[in-house]
Write a protein that holds these residues in place. Structure first.
Motif, PDB file in Angstrom:
ATOM      1  N   ILE A  35       4.562  10.382  17.343  1.00 16.33           N
ATOM      2  CA  ILE A  35       4.107  10.933  16.065  1.00 16.33           C
ATOM      3  C   ILE A  35       3.446  12.286  16.310  1.00 16.33           C
ATOM      4  CG2 ILE A  35       3.975   8.808  14.736  1.00 16.33           C
ATOM      5  CD1 ILE A  35       1.029   8.580  15.487  1.00 16.33           C
ATOM      6  N   SER A  36       4.262  13.297  16.417  1.00 21.72           N
ATOM      7  CA  SER A  36       3.759  14.646  16.654  1.00 21.72           C
ATOM      8  C   SER A  36       3.027  15.162  15.423  1.00 21.72           C
ATOM      9  CB  SER A  36       4.916  15.585  16.984  1.00 21.72           C
ATOM     10  OG  SER A  36       5.756  15.733  15.859  1.00 21.72           O
ATOM     11  N   GLN A  37       2.231  16.174  15.629  1.00 17.75           N
ATOM     12  CA  GLN A  37       1.520  16.807  14.518  1.00 17.75           C
ATOM     13  C   GLN A  37       2.517  17.329  13.488  1.00 17.75           C
ATOM     14  OE1 GLN A  37      -0.736  20.421  15.410  1.00 17.75           O
ATOM     15  NE2 GLN A  37      -2.488  19.595  14.305  1.00 17.75           N
ATOM     16  N   ARG A  38       3.644  17.843  13.980  1.00 15.84           N
ATOM     17  CA  ARG A  38       4.654  18.391  13.073  1.00 15.84           C
ATOM     18  C   ARG A  38       5.274  17.304  12.198  1.00 15.84           C
ATOM     19  NH1 ARG A  38       7.276  23.174  12.618  1.00 15.84           N
ATOM     20  NH2 ARG A  38       9.250  23.114  11.486  1.00 15.84           N
ATOM     21  N   CYS A  39       5.568  16.142  12.793  1.00 14.36           N
ATOM     22  CA  CYS A  39       6.205  15.084  11.998  1.00 14.36           C
ATOM     23  C   CYS A  39       5.247  14.562  10.919  1.00 14.36           C
ATOM     24  CB  CYS A  39       6.720  13.961  12.894  1.00 14.36           C
ATOM     25  SG  CYS A  39       5.612  12.564  13.117  1.00 14.36           S
ATOM     26  N   ILE A  40       3.957  14.550  11.229  1.00 15.10           N
ATOM     27  CA  ILE A  40       2.965  14.093  10.241  1.00 15.10           C
ATOM     28  C   ILE A  40       2.835  15.132   9.127  1.00 15.10           C
ATOM     29  CG2 ILE A  40       0.568  13.414   9.888  1.00 15.10           C
ATOM     30  CD1 ILE A  40       0.570  12.591  12.915  1.00 15.10           C
ATOM     31  N   GLY A  72       0.805  -1.221   0.000  1.00 17.48           N
ATOM     32  CA  GLY A  72       0.000   0.000   0.000  1.00 17.48           C
ATOM     33  C   GLY A  72       0.837   1.271   0.000  1.00 17.48           C
ATOM     34  N   LEU A  73       2.123   1.157   0.300  1.00 20.17           N
ATOM     35  CA  LEU A  73       2.998   2.329   0.242  1.00 20.17           C
ATOM     36  C   LEU A  73       3.083   2.865  -1.181  1.00 20.17           C
ATOM     37  CD1 LEU A  73       5.911   1.107   2.543  1.00 20.17           C
ATOM     38  CD2 LEU A  73       4.360   2.993   3.054  1.00 20.17           C
ATOM     39  N   GLY A  74       3.078   1.914  -2.140  1.00 21.17           N
ATOM     40  CA  GLY A  74       3.124   2.291  -3.554  1.00 21.17           C
ATOM     41  C   GLY A  74       4.204   3.300  -3.846  1.00 21.17           C
ATOM     42  N   LYS A  75       3.811   4.358  -4.555  1.00 22.23           N
ATOM     43  CA  LYS A  75       4.740   5.443  -4.865  1.00 22.23           C
ATOM     44  C   LYS A  75       4.383   6.717  -4.102  1.00 22.23           C
ATOM     45  CE  LYS A  75       5.873   3.725  -9.501  1.00 22.23           C
ATOM     46  NZ  LYS A  75       5.928   4.036 -10.955  1.00 22.23           N
ATOM     47  N   ASN A  76       3.634   6.542  -3.023  1.00 19.72           N
ATOM     48  CA  ASN A  76       3.212   7.686  -2.219  1.00 19.72           C
ATOM     49  C   ASN A  76       4.353   8.093  -1.282  1.00 19.72           C
ATOM     50  OD1 ASN A  76       2.045   9.341  -0.164  1.00 19.72           O
ATOM     51  ND2 ASN A  76       0.024   8.559  -0.701  1.00 19.72           N
ATOM     52  N   ILE A  77       5.060   9.168  -1.626  1.00 20.03           N
ATOM     53  CA  ILE A  77       6.230   9.600  -0.852  1.00 20.03           C
ATOM     54  C   ILE A  77       5.853   9.948   0.584  1.00 20.03           C
ATOM     55  CG2 ILE A  77       8.070  11.324  -0.668  1.00 20.03           C
ATOM     56  CD1 ILE A  77       8.465   9.365  -2.917  1.00 20.03           C
ATOM     57  N   SER A  78       4.659  10.495   0.778  1.00 22.56           N
ATOM     58  CA  SER A  78       4.220  10.842   2.140  1.00 22.56           C
ATOM     59  C   SER A  78       4.110   9.591   3.006  1.00 22.56           C
ATOM     60  CB  SER A  78       2.877  11.566   2.100  1.00 22.56           C
ATOM     61  OG  SER A  78       3.004  12.818   1.472  1.00 22.56           O
ATOM     62  N   ASN A  83      -5.067  19.032   9.723  1.00 23.08           N
ATOM     63  CA  ASN A  83      -5.667  17.953  10.507  1.00 23.08           C
ATOM     64  C   ASN A  83      -4.847  16.679  10.299  1.00 23.08           C
ATOM     65  OD1 ASN A  83      -7.228  15.858  11.578  1.00 23.08           O
ATOM     66  ND2 ASN A  83      -9.158  16.880  11.068  1.00 23.08           N
ATOM     67  N   ALA A  84      -4.038  16.337  11.283  1.00 23.70           N
ATOM     68  CA  ALA A  84      -3.162  15.168  11.168  1.00 23.70           C
ATOM     69  C   ALA A  84      -3.947  13.864  11.177  1.00 23.70           C
ATOM     70  CB  ALA A  84      -2.147  15.172  12.314  1.00 23.70           C
ATOM     71  N   SER A  85      -5.096  13.851  11.836  1.00 29.83           N
ATOM     72  CA  SER A  85      -5.878  12.616  11.960  1.00 29.83           C
ATOM     73  C   SER A  85      -6.308  12.064  10.606  1.00 29.83           C
ATOM     74  CB  SER A  85      -7.112  12.852  12.833  1.00 29.83           C
ATOM     75  OG  SER A  85      -6.726  13.180  14.146  1.00 29.83           O
ATOM     76  N   LYS A  86      -6.626  12.963   9.671  1.00 30.32           N
ATOM     77  CA  LYS A  86      -7.047  12.508   8.337  1.00 30.32           C
ATOM     78  C   LYS A  86      -5.964  11.663   7.680  1.00 30.32           C
ATOM     79  CE  LYS A  86     -10.273  16.247   7.189  1.00 30.32           C
ATOM     80  NZ  LYS A  86     -10.563  17.381   6.264  1.00 30.32           N
ATOM     81  N   PHE A  87      -4.710  12.120   7.811  1.00 29.80           N
ATOM     82  CA  PHE A  87      -3.602  11.359   7.228  1.00 29.80           C
ATOM     83  C   PHE A  87      -3.449  10.010   7.918  1.00 29.80           C
ATOM     84  CE2 PHE A  87       0.795   9.950   7.319  1.00 29.80           C
ATOM     85  CZ  PHE A  87       1.135   9.963   5.976  1.00 29.80           C
ATOM     86  N   LEU A  88      -3.552   9.986   9.243  1.00 29.85           N
ATOM     87  CA  LEU A  88      -3.390   8.738   9.991  1.00 29.85           C
ATOM     88  C   LEU A  88      -4.450   7.713   9.595  1.00 29.85           C
ATOM     89  CD1 LEU A  88      -2.571  10.147  13.549  1.00 29.85           C
ATOM     90  CD2 LEU A  88      -0.965   9.178  11.899  1.00 29.85           C
ATOM     91  N   VAL A  89      -5.676   8.177   9.406  1.00 28.50           N
ATOM     92  CA  VAL A  89      -6.769   7.279   9.016  1.00 28.50           C
ATOM     93  C   VAL A  89      -6.497   6.686   7.631  1.00 28.50           C
ATOM     94  CG1 VAL A  89      -9.205   7.168   8.392  1.00 28.50           C
ATOM     95  CG2 VAL A  89      -8.519   8.385  10.463  1.00 28.50           C
TER      96      VAL A  89
END
Length: 482
Positions: free
Chosen positions: A47-52, A19-25, A69-75
């Motif tokens: 995993i601080s907000q800044r690191c995300i 699932g990592l694929g080519k997604n650099i983030s 909103n860091a939570s969106k990325f985590l989800v």
């Protein structure tokens, strides 16, 4: 945090997490989970907000608005790369300002690969974890420039007094680091492998792996702007434990202010016993170790590591005493810290030393003085509000006392910087030497001119001695060639 890994390791991660694929983030965030900072208590990835935001390349949004909103990325990461069973996270603690921690379960193949990767330092097939591109000096330079750029995003938080220092330290030429790292990295890595504590060993190996990738340290101010001190932004040489730092910087000169905090409060709090002790040439760490019936001189000669461990406990205790730790907590800290060295009832004995008794009395008087004030100032004429309420009998509440403790630390740290700023002024006049590390009460220097080295060493010592004499603070620079 390391940037490069072996090609084999990256392929293992790619195979286990398609699932990592080519997604650099996603790759950046996965690198943080694998190699980033760990919570000291739980050992879990922080995993601080800044690191995300950094992984998403959205630091500008985080810094310039409240819209991130860091939570969106985590989800999304959880659903597309891992799963609810293998990846989750704690909540952000707004009250204590604590980062989230990640709860991660890696497959055994990945766990084994992480362990194996930790014991590699010079990789022939190094690739960048995020992209898979081969390591190159050109890409290394690009990475350094990105870290440097990030360092400048913190400048809004810095105190004016530290701006010149930050500017200088973040612009030291990379060749001041490349030669010393190339010469000493392998030997330092082998030394780190011998660290017995697995958590400490892991952290130190990660720092060394990052130094291999990035070479030089960059600095940032305090996030809250409540001190003139500056701190490492990236995993770098200042984050190595003392013996490893000395190993990897072999060939540099290291200078430290002798008994800096004690000397500063001895003068600014007008403690005659401390002044007399320092004037007589007394060494506080040897004095306190001898106080416990341990021959400090002999211990340093026969077991320097043990000497440094005991000194570390005493140093933390002295600073805690100076800046307001309550008696019971200080006693408990010392009892626990020195018990492994066979010292019993260390806390109570610590407070029976005449110098410590004088310090405690002076500290209480200083707290009472600040409790009666509305504001306090530093040597740089910064005005700090004494916040918090008083109790009915005029004593400081817990919140007010915490503020007072912070003010006392700020005042002493400002004097500490003021004592050393003449060295910065000197360094800006020449290319014969560069200040390569800054560590609050000390610094390291790389001399480019062997013929003029001794003259510069004398000048460095003299400008600090002149500043200390000007203030009546009994301290001087100590140290020498590493």
């Amino acid at each position: 945090m390391r940037k490069t890994v072996s090609l084999k390791f990256r392929d293992i991660i790619k195979a286990n997490f398609p699932g990592l694929g080519k997604n650099i983030s996603y790759w950046k965030f996965m690198r943080h989970l694998l190699f980033g900072r760990r919570d000291k208590v739980t050992g879990l990835p922080m995993i601080s907000q800044r690191c995300i935001a950094k992984a998403e390349d959205k630091l500008n949004i985080l810094e310039n608005s409240n819209a991130y909103n860091a939570s969106k990325f985590l989800v999304k990461f959880q659903s597309e790369v891992m799963s609810e069973e293998t990846f989750s996270w704690s909540g952000w603690n707004f009250k204590d300002g604590e980062s989230r921690v990640a709860l991660v379960e890696f497959p055994q193949e990945v766990i084994d690969a992480i362990e194996s990767e930790s014991y590699k330092i010079m990789l022939k097939d190094r690739v960048y974890f995020d992209t898979g591109n081969k390591f190159s000096d050109k890409l290394q330079k690009v990475d350094r420039e990105l870290i440097k750029k990030e360092a400048y995003t913190y400048f809004n938080f810095s105190s004016p007094e530290a701006q010149d220092l930050l500017e200088y330290m973040n612009n030291v030429p990379v060749n001041s680091f490349s030669k010393v790292v190339a010469a000493n990295l392998d030997a330092t890595f082998l030394q780190a492998l011998k660290i017995e504590n697995p958590e400490k060993r892991h952290v130190q190996l990660e720092v060394l792996s990052t130094i291999r990738d990035e070479l030089q340290p960059f600095y940032k101010p305090s996030d809250k702007g409540n001190t003139v001190r500056i701190f490492p932004l990236n995993y770098s040489i200042p984050m190595l434990q003392k013996d490893l730092r000395k190993s990897i910087t072999k060939g540099w000169y290291e200078f430290d202010l002798a008994s800096s905090q004690l000397a500063i409060v001895g003068k600014t709090w007008e403690i005659p016993e401390v002044q007399e002790f320092l004037k007589s040439g007394g060494k506080i760490w040897a004095e306190l170790i001898n106080h416990y019936g341990i021959d400090a001189a002999n211990l340093k000669k026969t077991d320097e590591a043990k000497y440094e461990d005991i000194k570390g406990v005493l140093k933390d205790s002295l600073y805690s005493l100076i800046y307001g730790m309550c008696k019971n907590n200080l006693i408990a800290f010392l009892n626990e810290g020195l018990l492994p060295f066979g010292v019993k009832d260390a806390g109570k004995k610590f407070l029976t030393h005449p110098l410590m008794k004088s310090l405690f009395e002076a500290r209480e008087a200083k707290i009472a003085e600040l409790n009666e004030a509305d504001t306090a100032g530093t040597i740089f004429n910064k005005v700090i509000k004494v916040a918090g309420d008083k109790t009915k009998d005029g004593k400081p509440t817990a919140a007010r006392k915490e503020c007072i403790r912070g003010i006392m630390a700020q005042q002493a740290q400002a004097v500490e910087l003021y004592l050393l700023l003449p060295v910065l002024d000197l360094a800006k006049t020449t290319k014969d030497f560069a200040i390569t590390l800054w560590q609050h009460d000390g610094f390291s220097v790389n001399f480019n001119s062997e013929g003029r080295k001794d003259r510069w060493i004398n000048k460095i010592n003299q400008v600090v001695a002149d500043r200390a004499n000007e203030l009546g603070i009994i301290t001087k620079l100590e140290g020498g060639l590493l």
